[in-house]
Design a protein around this motif. Structure first.
Motif, short mmCIF file in Angstrom:
data_model
loop_
_atom_site.label_atom_id
_atom_site.label_comp_id
_atom_site.label_asym_id
_atom_site.label_seq_id
_atom_site.Cartn_x
_atom_site.Cartn_y
_atom_site.Cartn_z
N PHE A 33 1.08 -1.26 -0.05
CA PHE A 33 -0.03 -0.76 0.22
C PHE A 33 0.08 1.32 0.32
CE2 PHE A 33 -3.18 -3.47 0.93
CZ PHE A 33 -4.61 -2.70 0.54
N GLY A 34 2.19 0.81 -0.47
CA GLY A 34 3.29 2.08 0.21
C GLY A 34 2.79 3.00 1.34
N PHE A 35 3.12 2.62 2.71
CA PHE A 35 2.97 3.18 3.92
C PHE A 35 4.24 3.80 4.47
CE2 PHE A 35 -1.60 3.18 2.86
CZ PHE A 35 -1.73 4.54 4.15
N GLN A 36 4.81 4.35 4.87
CA GLN A 36 5.79 4.25 6.08
C GLN A 36 5.15 2.97 7.50
OE1 GLN A 36 6.53 8.16 7.99
NE2 GLN A 36 9.06 6.63 7.80
N VAL A 37 5.86 2.43 7.49
CA VAL A 37 6.47 1.78 8.49
C VAL A 37 7.40 1.69 9.99
CG1 VAL A 37 5.10 -0.96 9.85
CG2 VAL A 37 3.98 0.35 8.49
N ASN A 38 7.36 1.72 11.23
CA ASN A 38 8.68 1.23 11.76
C ASN A 38 8.38 1.00 13.11
OD1 ASN A 38 8.48 3.71 12.64
ND2 ASN A 38 9.26 4.89 11.29
N ASP A 39 9.56 0.75 14.22
CA ASP A 39 9.34 0.61 14.86
C ASP A 39 8.55 1.63 16.04
OD1 ASP A 39 11.43 1.47 15.33
OD2 ASP A 39 12.24 0.82 16.78
N ARG A 40 8.43 2.69 15.57
CA ARG A 40 7.85 3.39 16.63
C ARG A 40 6.47 3.53 15.85
NH1 ARG A 40 11.59 8.87 17.60
NH2 ARG A 40 13.43 7.82 18.00
N LEU A 209 7.00 10.45 16.61
CA LEU A 209 6.90 9.06 17.13
C LEU A 209 7.91 9.56 18.56
CD1 LEU A 209 5.05 7.47 14.86
CD2 LEU A 209 4.19 8.53 16.64
N ASP A 210 8.11 8.93 20.11
CA ASP A 210 8.68 8.57 21.16
C ASP A 210 9.88 7.34 19.93
OD1 ASP A 210 7.69 10.92 21.88
OD2 ASP A 210 5.73 9.59 23.24
N ASN A 211 10.44 7.09 20.91
CA ASN A 211 11.57 6.10 20.80
C ASN A 211 11.01 5.01 21.40
OD1 ASN A 211 13.89 4.00 21.66
ND2 ASN A 211 15.01 5.79 20.66
N PRO A 212 10.77 3.28 21.10
CA PRO A 212 9.67 3.26 21.91
C PRO A 212 10.13 2.61 23.03
CG PRO A 212 9.77 2.59 19.20
CD PRO A 212 10.57 3.49 20.03
N HIS A 213 11.39 2.44 23.41
CA HIS A 213 12.33 2.39 24.56
C HIS A 213 11.65 3.62 25.77
CE1 HIS A 213 15.50 -0.44 23.69
NE2 HIS A 213 15.92 0.02 22.58
N SER A 214 11.32 4.12 25.41
CA SER A 214 11.36 5.74 26.27
C SER A 214 10.14 5.89 27.26
CB SER A 214 10.73 6.98 25.12
OG SER A 214 9.57 6.72 24.74
#
Length: 238
Positions: A33-40, A209-214
């Motif tokens: 679908f062309g979306f940006q996805v990452n761990d954040r 978006l926050d860093n997941p570790h935060s």
């Protein structure tokens, strides 16, 4: 009198390794679908009920993009990924040791998951864990999603436990925020999926978006895995 009156478990990414499989579904679907996805992005959406996941997608990418169709494809991919793993997501490290410890100590515990009751029962059954959580509150049993503490307050009521004497075990930012808001003892067990990769699609995330570790900074404790919760309880009781 025991200081700890109960322990409340989240499910996805905490009891079961479903978030890793779910993230793979996001990546597969995002490529189509062309979306940006990452761990954040994953941490921003994790722990929500289905309606608030869709609302979160609108916040992330804007109302002009058809996130609802994309979400339907993500859910279809989730089913495929789970099937590829034999219908079993796998248990998270330390789970059985912690459950045995709670049983030996006679400490009551409950499950509080944003997933629907049918989904929860199906996934627990796949790992032979239905008996392990006789008390549960699911996303379709509450009116407000995490970070509202409603689901944890309802679970504490089932356990007849005071929030300030009850541990909430979570792997999501909204879950930890809900535990803090409800006056619980928040325990963050980080479910690191960063090594699974990312998709840099043309439809980009529009909000910071926050860093997941935060999320761990909001918790009182942050053990490496569920086995570390036993030491936390021992320290609190000493």
């Amino acid at each position: 009198m025991s200081l700890i009156e109960g322990v409340i478990f989240d499910m996805d990414g905490l009891v079961l390794d479903t978030e890793r499989l779910g993230y793979e579904a996001y990546l597969r679907s995002a490529r189509k679908f062309g979306f940006q996805v990452n761990d954040r992005v994953h941490m921003y959406l994790a722990g929500r009920t289905e309606p608030t996941v869709v609302a979160g997608l609108h916040e992330l990418y804007g109302d002009e993009h058809d996130v609802q169709t994309w979400r339907k494809d993500i859910l279809a991919e989730k089913r495929k990924v789970l099937e590829e793993h034999g219908g079993r997501p796998g248990k998270k490290p330390g789970l059985l040791e912690l459950l045995n410890y709670l049983a030996e100590r006679g400490l009551p515990h409950a499950l509080a998951s944003s997933s629907s009751r049918d989904q929860v029962k199906s996934l627990l059954s796949s790992e032979h864990l239905c008996h392990a959580f006789p008390q549960m509150v699911t996303g379709d049993m509450v009116t407000r999603s995490k970070p509202d503490p409603e689901i944890f307050l309802d679970a504490a009521a089932l356990l007849e436990a005071s929030p300030n004497r009850c541990l909430v075990l979570e792997d999501s930012a909204v879950g930890i925020k809900a535990a803090v808001a409800g006056g619980f003892i928040p325990v963050f067990v980080f479910d690191d999926i960063s090594a699974e990769g990312r998709v840099d699609g043309d439809i980009r995330v529009r909000i910071p978006l926050d860093n997941p570790h935060s999320a761990g900074s909001l918790a009182r404790y942050a053990p490496r895995d569920l086995s570390g919760v036993m030491g936390i309880i021992e320290a609190l009781e000493s």
